[in-house]
Design a protein around this motif. Structure first.
Motif, PDB file in Angstrom:
ATOM      1  N   GLN A   1     -34.050 -63.662  25.037  1.00  0.00           N
ATOM      2  CA  GLN A   1     -33.674 -64.334  26.291  1.00  0.00           C
ATOM      3  C   GLN A   1     -33.359 -63.317  27.403  1.00  0.00           C
ATOM      4  O   GLN A   1     -32.422 -63.496  28.174  1.00  0.00           O
ATOM      5  N   VAL A   2     -34.143 -62.278  27.479  1.00  0.00           N
ATOM      6  CA  VAL A   2     -33.864 -61.185  28.419  1.00  0.00           C
ATOM      7  C   VAL A   2     -34.268 -61.574  29.838  1.00  0.00           C
ATOM      8  O   VAL A   2     -35.380 -62.065  30.067  1.00  0.00           O
TER       9      VAL A   2
ATOM     10  N   GLY B   1     -38.226 -64.728  42.187  1.00  0.00           N
ATOM     11  CA  GLY B   1     -37.567 -64.802  40.895  1.00  0.00           C
ATOM     12  C   GLY B   1     -37.281 -63.415  40.352  1.00  0.00           C
ATOM     13  O   GLY B   1     -37.618 -62.400  40.964  1.00  0.00           O
ATOM     14  N   PRO B   2     -36.630 -63.332  39.180  1.00  0.00           N
ATOM     15  CA  PRO B   2     -36.303 -62.034  38.598  1.00  0.00           C
ATOM     16  C   PRO B   2     -37.551 -61.277  38.150  1.00  0.00           C
ATOM     17  O   PRO B   2     -38.608 -61.866  37.945  1.00  0.00           O
ATOM     18  N   VAL B   3     -37.401 -59.954  37.991  1.00  0.00           N
ATOM     19  CA  VAL B   3     -38.524 -59.132  37.538  1.00  0.00           C
ATOM     20  C   VAL B   3     -38.899 -59.495  36.104  1.00  0.00           C
ATOM     21  O   VAL B   3     -40.069 -59.536  35.747  1.00  0.00           O
ATOM     22  N   VAL B   4     -37.897 -59.737  35.271  1.00  0.00           N
ATOM     23  CA  VAL B   4     -38.120 -60.222  33.898  1.00  0.00           C
ATOM     24  C   VAL B   4     -37.327 -61.512  33.752  1.00  0.00           C
ATOM     25  O   VAL B   4     -36.159 -61.578  34.152  1.00  0.00           O
ATOM     26  N   HIS B   5     -37.968 -62.530  33.188  1.00  0.00           N
ATOM     27  CA  HIS B   5     -37.323 -63.841  33.139  1.00  0.00           C
ATOM     28  C   HIS B   5     -37.454 -64.460  31.754  1.00  0.00           C
ATOM     29  O   HIS B   5     -38.559 -64.653  31.235  1.00  0.00           O
TER      30      HIS B   5
ATOM     31  N   GLY C   1     -43.028 -61.254  35.015  1.00  0.00           N
ATOM     32  CA  GLY C   1     -41.861 -61.122  34.161  1.00  0.00           C
ATOM     33  C   GLY C   1     -41.802 -62.059  32.976  1.00  0.00           C
ATOM     34  O   GLY C   1     -40.771 -62.161  32.309  1.00  0.00           O
ATOM     35  N   ARG C   2     -42.888 -62.763  32.688  1.00  0.00           N
ATOM     36  CA  ARG C   2     -42.922 -63.690  31.554  1.00  0.00           C
ATOM     37  C   ARG C   2     -44.082 -63.335  30.636  1.00  0.00           C
ATOM     38  O   ARG C   2     -45.104 -62.793  31.076  1.00  0.00           O
ATOM     39  N   ILE C   3     -43.937 -63.665  29.376  1.00  0.00           N
ATOM     40  CA  ILE C   3     -45.048 -63.530  28.437  1.00  0.00           C
ATOM     41  C   ILE C   3     -45.912 -64.784  28.550  1.00  0.00           C
ATOM     42  O   ILE C   3     -45.435 -65.900  28.328  1.00  0.00           O
ATOM     43  N   VAL C   4     -47.163 -64.574  28.915  1.00  0.00           N
ATOM     44  CA  VAL C   4     -48.060 -65.725  29.104  1.00  0.00           C
ATOM     45  C   VAL C   4     -49.128 -65.808  28.018  1.00  0.00           C
ATOM     46  O   VAL C   4     -49.699 -66.885  27.791  1.00  0.00           O
ATOM     47  N   GLU C   5     -49.397 -64.697  27.336  1.00  0.00           N
ATOM     48  CA  GLU C   5     -50.391 -64.705  26.256  1.00  0.00           C
ATOM     49  C   GLU C   5     -49.992 -63.668  25.218  1.00  0.00           C
ATOM     50  O   GLU C   5     -49.381 -62.650  25.535  1.00  0.00           O
TER      51      GLU C   5
END
Length: 623
Positions: free
Chosen positions: A366-367, A379-383, A581-585
């Motif tokens: 949950q970083v 939005g944040p750089v990592v979400h 900032g999200r994992i999409v794949e």
């Protein structure tokens, strides 16, 4: 004595790591309390010297009166011989002895050692600042702050003791001597002292403020010049030496203007004190002559008091100059404290244990992270990122620029603390372990390789300081660096592994720097490996040769690799695709191509010559 005194302060002995306090007085006290006995001894010796020097004027008055009143020289020497002997002892024995102790302590211990004590502790504190602290400032400016603050702090305290304290004791003693002659001799000097104090009280703070601004302008100028030198290749590459001239000229003009304001205040104060001194000399001289003409004071008293006042006047110019310097140095200390006395953004918890890596599992739970701790419109750089990397797994991070790849790596290295969530290595939250142990467990090769301005040997051995020469050479051979290292020679005639590489390694090509960096990580042999465009600066032949060694190095390690050339990471166990900032794949190379998502799009562009296609489909220039 001169051999023993220097050892009274060992500037690098302290392991203090606490943040120096922010307030100016507290900042001074923080360092002075560590060596207060020496400064106390210096103050006592200089105070006694001031008393002796003031007392000599009283003695002169007594001797003049004695010479006038004696019937014969023999009678004078018979009556005042003891006083002459006392003067001889004071001037030939006591004064040299006190001055010798004072100079030995101050010049042999305080000047060289205390200055470096301040620098040492300031440097250690700043060295442990976060990466963002250094990225937001000039390296040259920060180094100037450390060097100048130690010097200015020592100078201001030394001047305060050697000048202000000495003069204070002398002037108070002088007032007492005048009172002993005749209390009516005191008013001119007392009025002058009040006026002199008011002048210093009004003007010196203005000098201090302007001196702080001048110090900042000087630091900015240093930072601008160092920035040009540090990036000289970029300056030359773009042909912008004239632009850098303008950049430095602006800094010099700012520094000149700030210095002008300081000196204008100094000039005003010197002119004012000169006028005041003339008034004191004429006023006291007239009063002394008047009292003598009335028979109220003796010739000796009038002469001695006038000589004492002239000595005070002479000192006033010196004190004014020193007060200006003190104000300037205090201003520089205040300016330096603003940069030095900054709390660490990333800290270890008290008693934090070292990281223990037994397997090498990495988990992001949950970083979330943003550099300014506040979300931007995008939005944040990592979400809300969740990612588990199994022990020994090789993971490639893929994404467009700004997707958060490098940020994720920086968070793992704890260059920044996460805004939310946590990162674990083998179940240990990295925020609860020692930072040094965390980074010792991670080997990293970056795209922009920076080497220390030291020997090749020192640079490679940085990965494992205890390694011997044979181990260093073996790491260099594995990184295909040994052959060019042996041909190196620096301007000092040092060759091979002893040759120095220049600031940031500028004497080497990008590929040579990269191979030394790879050798350094090979030597470190950490259980977790990060490759951030590790072979981007290498030509195809050398890259192919080193890739084999990198694959050998990756054996048994947990690996995170970032590369814009997807062909270099396509063989990883798993590819993780980031976007905003999200994992999409996630998946293997083949699986991601079958999904037809972002990775497939990026792969198609790199493998199908999209640049040529874009040019063919671009609209014709009708202008």
């Amino acid at each position: 004595m001169y051999h023993h005194i220097p050892s009274l302060i060992d500037p690098c002995a302290s392991d203090r790591l606490e943040q120096p306090p922010k307030g100016l007085f507290a900042f001074y006290r923080h360092f002075l309390r560590q060596v207060w006995p020496l400064f106390t001894c210096v103050a006592i010796t200089i105070g006694v010297l001031a008393l002796i020097n003031a007392a000599l004027f009283l003695v002169v008055g007594l001797l003049i009166d004695g010479m006038q009143g004696a019937e014969t020289p023999a009678a004078f020497f018979a009556e005042y011989g003891w006083l002459l002997a006392l003067v001889a002892i004071a001037t030939l024995v006591l004064e040299p002895l006190l001055l010798g102790v004072h100079l030995a302590i101050f010049n042999q211990s305080i000047v060289p050692a205390f200055t470096n004590l301040v620098r040492w502790q300031s440097h250690r504190h700043m060295l442990r600042q976060s990466m963002s602290y250094f990225s937001n400032d000039f390296a040259g400016r920060l180094s100037q702050k450390v060097m100048q603050t130690g010097l200015s702090l020592r100078r201001s305290v030394g001047q305060l003791i050697d000048a202000v304290w000495y003069v204070t004791v002398f002037w108070i003693s002088g007032i007492g001597i005048l009172a002993g002659f005749d209390v009516r001799l005191m008013p001119p000097l007392l009025v002058w002292l009040v006026a002199y104090g008011i002048a210093l009280w009004v003007i010196v703070p203005r000098i201090k403020v302007r001196a702080a601004a001048a110090s900042e302008a000087h630091s900015q100028l240093t930072g601008r010049i160092v920035d040009s030198y540090t990036n000289i290749q970029t300056v030359k590459l773009f042909g912008h030496t004239a632009r850098e001239d303008d950049y430095a000229r602006t800094g010099m003009e700012n520094q000149r203007e700030a210095s002008f304001r300081v000196m204008a205040e100094v000039s005003n104060m010197e002119l004012l004190i000169t006028v005041m001194n003339g008034g004191l000399l004429l006023g006291h001289g007239a009063l002394a002559l008047w009292l003598w003409s009335l028979g109220e004071v003796s010739v000796g008293a009038a002469a001695a008091s006038l000589a004492l006042v002239m000595r005070v006047i002479t000192m006033s110019h010196w004190v004014m100059f020193v007060a200006s310097e003190i104000a300037e140095n205090v201003g520089q200390v205040r300016d330096g404290a603003d940069s030095i006395a900054v709390p660490h953004a990333v800290t270890d918890d008290p008693g934090a244990p070292p990281l223990s890596v037994t397997k090498g599992e990495i988990r992001f739970e949950q970083v979330a992270f943003n550099y300014d701790r506040q979300e931007t419109a995008a939005g944040p750089v990592v979400h809300d990122l969740n990612l588990t990397i199994a022990p020994g797994e090789k993971v490639g991070l893929v994404g467009r620029s700004g997707a958060g790849k490098s940020t994720l790596v920086n968070l793992l290295l704890r260059f920044h603390d996460v805004s939310a969530g946590r990162i674990l290595i083998d179940g240990q939250d990295i925020s609860g372990v020692q930072q040094e142990s965390l980074r010792s467990a991670i080997g990293m090769v970056t795209q922009d390789t920076s080497l220390l301005h030291r020997s090749v040997l020192d640079n490679i051995r940085y990965g494992r300081p205890e390694a011997d020469l044979e181990q260093v050479e073996e790491a260099a051979r594995r990184a295909h660096a040994d052959e060019f290292i042996r041909d190196l020679e620096d301007p000092e005639g040092r060759r091979g592994y002893k040759a120095h590489v220049g600031e940031r390694g500028v004497k080497l090509s990008g590929g040579q720097r990269q191979r030394i960096a790879i050798a350094r990580v090979l030597l470190k042999n950490a259980p977790i490996l990060i490759l951030d465009e590790a072979t981007s600066a290498l030509d195809s032949t050398v890259e192919a040769a080193i890739q084999e060694q990198l694959f050998n190095l990756m054996a048994g390690k947990t690996v995170i690799a970032i590369a814009h050339r997807l062909s270099t990471i396509a063989a990883m166990d798993r590819l993780v695709i980031l976007d905003r900032g999200r994992i999409v794949e996630q998946g293997s190379h083949t699986e991601l191509l079958e999904q037809g998502g972002i990775y497939a799009e990026l792969w198609a562009r790199q493998s199908s010559g999209f640049i040529a296609e874009d040019l063919e489909t671009a609209p014709a220039n009708t202008g």
